[in-house]
Scaffold this motif. Sequence first.
Motif, short mmCIF file in Angstrom:
data_model
loop_
_atom_site.label_atom_id
_atom_site.label_comp_id
_atom_site.label_asym_id
_atom_site.label_seq_id
_atom_site.Cartn_x
_atom_site.Cartn_y
_atom_site.Cartn_z
N ALA A 1 -10.45 -17.76 52.85
CA ALA A 1 -9.53 -17.55 53.53
C ALA A 1 -8.88 -18.16 53.86
O ALA A 1 -9.77 -19.87 54.42
CB ALA A 1 -9.71 -16.33 54.91
N TRP B 1 -12.66 -19.89 56.92
CA TRP B 1 -12.57 -18.48 57.26
C TRP B 1 -13.36 -18.12 55.53
O TRP B 1 -12.69 -18.83 54.70
CB TRP B 1 -11.30 -17.98 57.41
CG TRP B 1 -11.34 -17.65 58.84
CD1 TRP B 1 -9.58 -19.38 59.71
CD2 TRP B 1 -11.16 -17.93 60.08
NE1 TRP B 1 -9.60 -19.15 60.60
CE2 TRP B 1 -10.83 -18.09 61.46
CE3 TRP B 1 -11.96 -16.05 60.41
CZ2 TRP B 1 -10.41 -17.67 62.47
CZ3 TRP B 1 -11.82 -15.74 61.95
CH2 TRP B 1 -11.66 -16.87 63.19
N ILE C 1 -13.47 -13.51 54.24
CA ILE C 1 -13.50 -12.62 54.16
C ILE C 1 -14.63 -11.40 53.80
O ILE C 1 -14.62 -11.85 52.59
CB ILE C 1 -12.51 -12.28 54.10
CG1 ILE C 1 -10.56 -12.82 54.79
CG2 ILE C 1 -12.51 -10.41 53.89
CD1 ILE C 1 -9.81 -12.04 54.45
N SER D 1 -13.73 -4.32 57.16
CA SER D 1 -13.85 -5.30 56.86
C SER D 1 -13.90 -6.67 58.23
O SER D 1 -13.72 -6.42 59.28
CB SER D 1 -12.16 -6.35 56.59
OG SER D 1 -11.67 -6.07 56.76
N ARG E 1 -14.00 -10.67 59.05
CA ARG E 1 -13.46 -12.46 58.84
C ARG E 1 -14.54 -13.41 59.78
O ARG E 1 -14.95 -13.05 60.90
CB ARG E 1 -11.81 -13.13 59.55
CG ARG E 1 -11.11 -12.13 58.29
CD ARG E 1 -9.67 -12.53 59.18
NE ARG E 1 -9.24 -13.81 59.28
CZ ARG E 1 -8.78 -14.66 59.74
NH1 ARG E 1 -9.06 -14.42 60.80
NH2 ARG E 1 -8.06 -15.63 59.28
#
Length: 217
Positions: free
Chosen positions: A138, A146, A148, A160, A162
């Motif tokens: 991400a 990041w 995901i 989900s 992160r």
Amino acid sequence: MKNAARPLLLALALATLPTLALADGLQALEAFLRQVQSGQARFTQTVTAPERDGQPARVTRSSGDFAFERPGKFRFDYRKPFPQQIVGDGKTLWVYDEDLNQATSRNQQQALDETPAAILSSARTRAELEKTFQLQNAPEADGLQWVIATPKTSDGALRSVRIGFKDNTLAALDIEDNFVQHSALRFENFAVNPTIPPATFRFTPPKGADVIQDQQQ
């Protein structure tokens, strides 16, 4: 001539350093799984529940201490606003509500296969994680790299998560569940690979506590 060239060479070298030093989210995740076998940190958690069935949106905040040790051991000690303990010893997951003096036990693997706890404490390689989650980079945000992670099955509670890293150290988890509830955890003073006493990951219900055992165990 040589002296004149030095500033240019130095500038070029410095310009390339950030690019070389930065890792993307997946690289940071792999480094975290490979290098960090135990950890301790302070955490804050903000849970946002959307408006539903005429009930207004709600925001709740909590904080406490967190520890984990691979494979499969972890502990959340919520201090504020209400004391609660969540302890996984690798086989059994305990949730203890101090105000109610009530302890609930469940089979840890059944409870946590598709949760962030699997990322933090159970998996030791990216390949292990990818058995359960789809992983993708991400964009960098808030100074963090990041990733995901999306469960490969849709029948669980998690939509989900992160995962944010700072210098290959866990810094944040942003969790979306299938009830469209958002939980944001932020970690501070993260200690990498500390020696954690084994008793940290053991839980014995206090005397007189109401003990509820999940029938799936």
